[in-house]
Design a protein around this motif. Structure first.
Motif, short mmCIF file in Angstrom:
data_model
loop_
_atom_site.label_atom_id
_atom_site.label_comp_id
_atom_site.label_asym_id
_atom_site.label_seq_id
_atom_site.Cartn_x
_atom_site.Cartn_y
_atom_site.Cartn_z
N ASN A 161 -1.69 -5.16 1.58
CA ASN A 161 -2.11 -3.98 2.33
C ASN A 161 -2.05 -4.25 3.83
O ASN A 161 -2.91 -4.91 4.38
CB ASN A 161 -3.53 -3.59 1.90
CG ASN A 161 -3.96 -2.27 2.50
OD1 ASN A 161 -3.25 -1.66 3.30
ND2 ASN A 161 -5.15 -1.82 2.12
N PHE B 14 -8.95 1.04 -1.90
CA PHE B 14 -8.32 0.75 -3.19
C PHE B 14 -9.30 0.16 -4.20
O PHE B 14 -9.10 0.29 -5.41
CB PHE B 14 -7.13 -0.19 -2.99
CG PHE B 14 -5.96 0.46 -2.31
CD1 PHE B 14 -5.29 1.52 -2.90
CD2 PHE B 14 -5.53 0.03 -1.06
CE1 PHE B 14 -4.21 2.12 -2.28
CE2 PHE B 14 -4.45 0.62 -0.44
CZ PHE B 14 -3.79 1.68 -1.04
N ILE C 222 -2.07 -5.84 -4.14
CA ILE C 222 -1.60 -4.94 -3.08
C ILE C 222 -1.58 -5.69 -1.76
O ILE C 222 -2.62 -6.11 -1.26
CB ILE C 222 -2.50 -3.70 -2.95
CG1 ILE C 222 -2.61 -2.95 -4.29
CG2 ILE C 222 -1.96 -2.77 -1.87
CD1 ILE C 222 -3.60 -1.79 -4.24
N ASP D 7 0.83 -1.20 0.00
CA ASP D 7 0.00 0.00 0.00
C ASP D 7 0.86 1.25 0.00
O ASP D 7 0.48 2.28 -0.56
CB ASP D 7 -0.97 0.01 1.18
CG ASP D 7 -0.30 -0.32 2.52
OD1 ASP D 7 0.53 -1.24 2.55
OD2 ASP D 7 -0.60 0.33 3.53
N ASN E 109 -1.26 -1.46 5.86
CA ASN E 109 -1.44 -0.10 6.39
C ASN E 109 -0.20 0.42 7.11
O ASN E 109 -0.29 1.32 7.95
CB ASN E 109 -2.65 -0.02 7.33
CG ASN E 109 -3.15 1.41 7.47
OD1 ASN E 109 -3.06 2.20 6.54
ND2 ASN E 109 -3.68 1.74 8.64
N THR F 207 -7.68 5.11 2.45
CA THR F 207 -7.88 4.86 1.02
C THR F 207 -8.59 3.53 0.79
O THR F 207 -8.16 2.49 1.30
CB THR F 207 -6.53 4.84 0.28
OG1 THR F 207 -5.82 6.03 0.58
CG2 THR F 207 -6.74 4.71 -1.22
N ASP G 270 -6.99 -5.79 -3.53
CA ASP G 270 -6.57 -5.27 -2.23
C ASP G 270 -6.60 -6.44 -1.23
O ASP G 270 -7.67 -6.97 -0.92
CB ASP G 270 -7.52 -4.15 -1.80
CG ASP G 270 -7.15 -3.53 -0.47
OD1 ASP G 270 -6.06 -3.84 0.05
OD2 ASP G 270 -7.96 -2.73 0.05
#
Length: 426
Positions: A333, A363, A331, A307, A335, A361, A400
């Motif tokens: 992800n 995605f 991705i 990400d 964070n 966000t 994501d």
């Protein structure tokens, strides 16, 4: 720097010759505006060829053959130069003849099929356990097209402490730059390896192979300890993606934990299928590289990104959509800026600073706003069906995937450490 417009064509040709010759690399041509706007009749000439290399010195080839004959535990260590020289078959032929394993730098991945029994995997800071420890225990390292970067060697004062080193590279400036070699061989790798294969005598090293098998077993045990069939992990994600790809699928990464996980767990089978920047912290590299790979090959391409990295260049989704690029963007992800957070966790007493992104966000919505397909995976049960849907789509897809922020890239050499200090669990 082009001062006269009549010199422009020849300067461009010279730039291409330099870029293609020796160790390939970028060339900057500075063209002022007054030169750009001038008119001149174009005169076609033959395509420039790369400059011929000095022939490999046969006395050095024979010296290398003599050193190999004396070795009890030889180890072939390859880098990206093997791919550039199209010398994979020669490396394998040498390994078979002298009965040696093969380890790779990050940039050397894909030169050797991951399924080949000679291949131990990646060496270095986040290398595979048998590849790194095997190199450390070798009595002869034959380095081919690798530059001994600090990410590959760790503490140079402790590197290969019991081994002699043969260093083969087309760029003679790399020889003895980072690690002192016992024998340096400069020149075209394909030519040098062909001569070396002819010069060496066949050998077998049963005791060395038994030790390597034991190291492989330890590495497999370490991997098994991290696997949970019910959990969504970077390992399970990468393996699921690999189920949907072909041997010649281009696989691209950005920079960070996802880059190292891909290097560790993706099964590369063909040369030039792994595209990664290799260093310099080039977050954002992946999108442009993946679009380029897909457009150039016409093949569905996979981009593994994080990400953090994806946020650096996500605007290029507009390009991917406008070109209907066959691209699956995965991705990971978590964070956080995962690789820096991992260092903060392991070496700075969990003093986290500027690595928790706290971004909101979405995605999936972002992908849809650009005109791409957006999908999300939150758990292991969703992994298979969603990935199947992603690869069935013809245009760009953003997937994501929720990843644990405390998932670590292991094994790992601590900064300034040696192969004696490998961290295999936390």
């Amino acid at each position: 720097f082009v001062k006269d417009y009549t010199e422009l064509a020849d300067t461009i040709r010279k730039a291409f010759r330099i870029a293609k010759s020796g160790r390939p690399g970028p060339v900057l041509v500075d063209i002022p505006k007054d030169v750009q706007v001038q008119m001149q009749e174009y005169e076609p000439v033959p395509v420039v060829e790369k400059e011929a290399q000095r022939p490999v010195k046969l006395r050095k080839i024979q010296a290398a053959a003599d050193m190999i004959a004396e070795a009890v535990s030889p180890y072939i260590y390859i880098g990206g130069g093997v791919i550039t020289a199209d010398a994979s078959e020669e490396v394998l032929a040498l390994a078979e003849k002298i009965d040696a394993p093969i380890g790779s730098t990050l940039m050397g991945l894909s030169a050797i099929d991951n399924d080949n029994e000679r291949f131990l995997g990646m060496v270095g800071m986040h290398g595979h356990y048998p590849a790194s420890v095997g190199q450390d225990e070798a009595d002869l390292i034959i380095a081919i097209g690798a530059r001994f970067s600090d990410r590959a060697t760790g503490d140079v004062s402790k590197y290969a402490k019991g081994a002699r080193i043969i260093h083969m590279d087309i760029d003679r400036a790399e020889i003895d730059k980072n690690i002192s070699s016992d024998l340096g061989i400069g020149g075209d790798l394909k030519e040098a390896l062909t001569a070396l294969i002819e010069a060496v005598k066949p050998a077998r090293h049963p005791a060395w192979n038994a030790r390597l098998d034991a190291l492989r077993a330890i590495g497999e045990e370490q991997l098994e300890a991290t696997l949970d069939p019910k959990e969504l992990t970077p390992h399970s994600l990468i393996w699921e993606v690999a189920r949907h790809t072909e041997a010649d699928t281009p696989v691209v990464t950005d920079v960070g934990q996802h880059q190292m996980w891909t290097a560790q767990y993706y099964p590369f089978h063909k040369r030039r299928t792994f595209i990664t920047s290799g260093g310099l912290g080039t977050m954002g590299f992946g999108m442009g590289a993946a679009i380029g790979a897909a457009q150039a090959t016409g093949k569905k391409t996979v981009l593994f990104t994080g990400d953090g990295s994806f946020g650096m260049n996500l605007n290029e989704l507009a390009t991917a959509v406008s070109q209907n690029t066959p691209l699956v963007i995965v991705i990971m992800n978590n964070n956080v800026l995962g690789m820096v957070r991992q260092w903060q966790n392991l070496f700075f007493d969990k003093h986290y600073s500027q690595t928790t992104l706290n971004r909101q966000t979405d995605f999936v919505k972002l992908a849809e706003a650009f005109g791409a397909r957006g999908l999300r995976i939150m758990n292991r049960q969703e992994l298979g069906p969603v990935m199947a849907e992603a690869f069935a789509h013809t245009g760009p897809v953003v997937v994501d995937v929720a990843i644990d922020p405390d998932a670590f890239v292991l094994p790992m050499l601590p900064p300034g450490g040696s192969f004696d200090d490998i961290i295999t669990e936390v």
